[in-house]
Write a protein that holds these residues in place. Structure first.
Motif, short mmCIF file in Angstrom:
data_model
loop_
_atom_site.label_atom_id
_atom_site.label_comp_id
_atom_site.label_asym_id
_atom_site.label_seq_id
_atom_site.Cartn_x
_atom_site.Cartn_y
_atom_site.Cartn_z
N ALA A 10 35.23 35.27 -2.64
CA ALA A 10 35.49 36.71 -2.68
C ALA A 10 34.60 37.39 -3.72
CB ALA A 10 36.96 36.99 -2.97
N MET A 11 34.39 36.74 -4.85
CA MET A 11 33.50 37.30 -5.88
C MET A 11 32.08 37.41 -5.33
SD MET A 11 34.89 35.42 -9.35
CE MET A 11 33.40 35.81 -10.24
N ARG A 14 31.88 40.30 -2.81
CA ARG A 14 31.85 41.64 -3.43
C ARG A 14 30.45 41.98 -3.94
NH1 ARG A 14 37.09 39.97 -5.90
NH2 ARG A 14 38.69 41.13 -4.79
N ARG A 15 29.73 40.99 -4.41
CA ARG A 15 28.42 41.24 -5.00
C ARG A 15 27.28 41.10 -4.00
NH1 ARG A 15 31.58 39.53 -9.03
NH2 ARG A 15 31.32 40.41 -11.09
N ASN A 16 27.44 40.20 -3.02
CA ASN A 16 26.35 39.93 -2.08
C ASN A 16 26.95 39.49 -0.75
OD1 ASN A 16 24.15 38.96 -0.64
ND2 ASN A 16 23.16 38.08 -2.45
N SER A 17 27.27 40.46 0.10
CA SER A 17 27.95 40.14 1.36
C SER A 17 27.08 39.29 2.27
CB SER A 17 28.41 41.41 2.07
OG SER A 17 27.31 42.22 2.38
N ALA A 18 25.77 39.45 2.21
CA ALA A 18 24.87 38.64 3.06
C ALA A 18 24.96 37.17 2.66
CB ALA A 18 23.44 39.15 2.97
N LEU A 19 25.02 36.91 1.37
CA LEU A 19 25.14 35.52 0.89
C LEU A 19 26.49 34.94 1.28
CD1 LEU A 19 23.99 33.13 -0.66
CD2 LEU A 19 24.88 34.18 -2.77
N ALA A 20 27.55 35.74 1.17
CA ALA A 20 28.88 35.27 1.57
C ALA A 20 28.91 34.98 3.06
CB ALA A 20 29.93 36.31 1.20
N ALA A 21 28.26 35.81 3.86
CA ALA A 21 28.19 35.59 5.31
C ALA A 21 27.47 34.28 5.61
CB ALA A 21 27.50 36.75 6.00
N HIS A 49 39.71 39.77 4.83
CA HIS A 49 40.97 39.06 4.60
C HIS A 49 40.87 38.12 3.39
CE1 HIS A 49 43.19 40.51 7.99
NE2 HIS A 49 42.33 40.04 8.87
N LEU A 50 39.70 37.52 3.22
CA LEU A 50 39.52 36.60 2.10
C LEU A 50 39.58 37.35 0.77
CD1 LEU A 50 38.89 33.68 1.33
CD2 LEU A 50 36.48 34.29 1.38
N ILE A 51 38.93 38.49 0.69
CA ILE A 51 38.96 39.27 -0.55
C ILE A 51 40.38 39.72 -0.86
CG2 ILE A 51 38.23 41.47 -1.59
CD1 ILE A 51 35.52 41.02 -0.10
N ALA A 52 41.09 40.24 0.17
CA ALA A 52 42.47 40.67 -0.04
C ALA A 52 43.35 39.48 -0.43
CB ALA A 52 43.01 41.34 1.22
#
Length: 103
Positions: A10-11, A14-21, A49-52
């Motif tokens: 989630a962290m 929040r900072r880099n959605s492309a990297l999280a994807a 959902h993961l962030i929440a």
């Protein structure tokens, strides 16, 4: 996925959605079976959902969404089944008689 791992991803989200994807795509290779539009929708939904869940400790919505999207990907992996489920569908099905009253 443990709460710690959820918070860590989630962290990143929040900072880099492309990297999280990319991290999700590496963890869930079945994402490749989804059409592009659905793949992007899936990743957005899972990350939301993961962030929440990381904020609240409640990961059940993430898990339900994950299972649902994985099932959708499996359907897309079978071209014939995917075609059949896209329709067209003939009518609403057979007419069903109303239940008999229990007097």
């Amino acid at each position: 996925m443990t709460c710690f791992a959820a918070r860590a991803l989630a962290m990143v989200a929040r900072r880099n959605s492309a990297l999280a994807a990319k991290a999700l795509a590496n963890e869930f290779p079945w994402l490749a079976w989804l059409p592009d539009i659905e793949r992007h929708q899936c990743v957005r939904e899972l990350l939301t959902h993961l962030i929440a869940g990381a904020d609240t400790g409640e990961l059940m919505p993430f898990e339900r969404s994950l299972i649902s999207w994985r099932s959708t990907a499996v359907i897309w992996s079978d071209p014939q089944l995917a075609r059949e489920l896209q329709g067209p569908f003939s009518g609403d099905g057979p007419e069903v008689a109303p239940p008999k009253s229990a007097s």
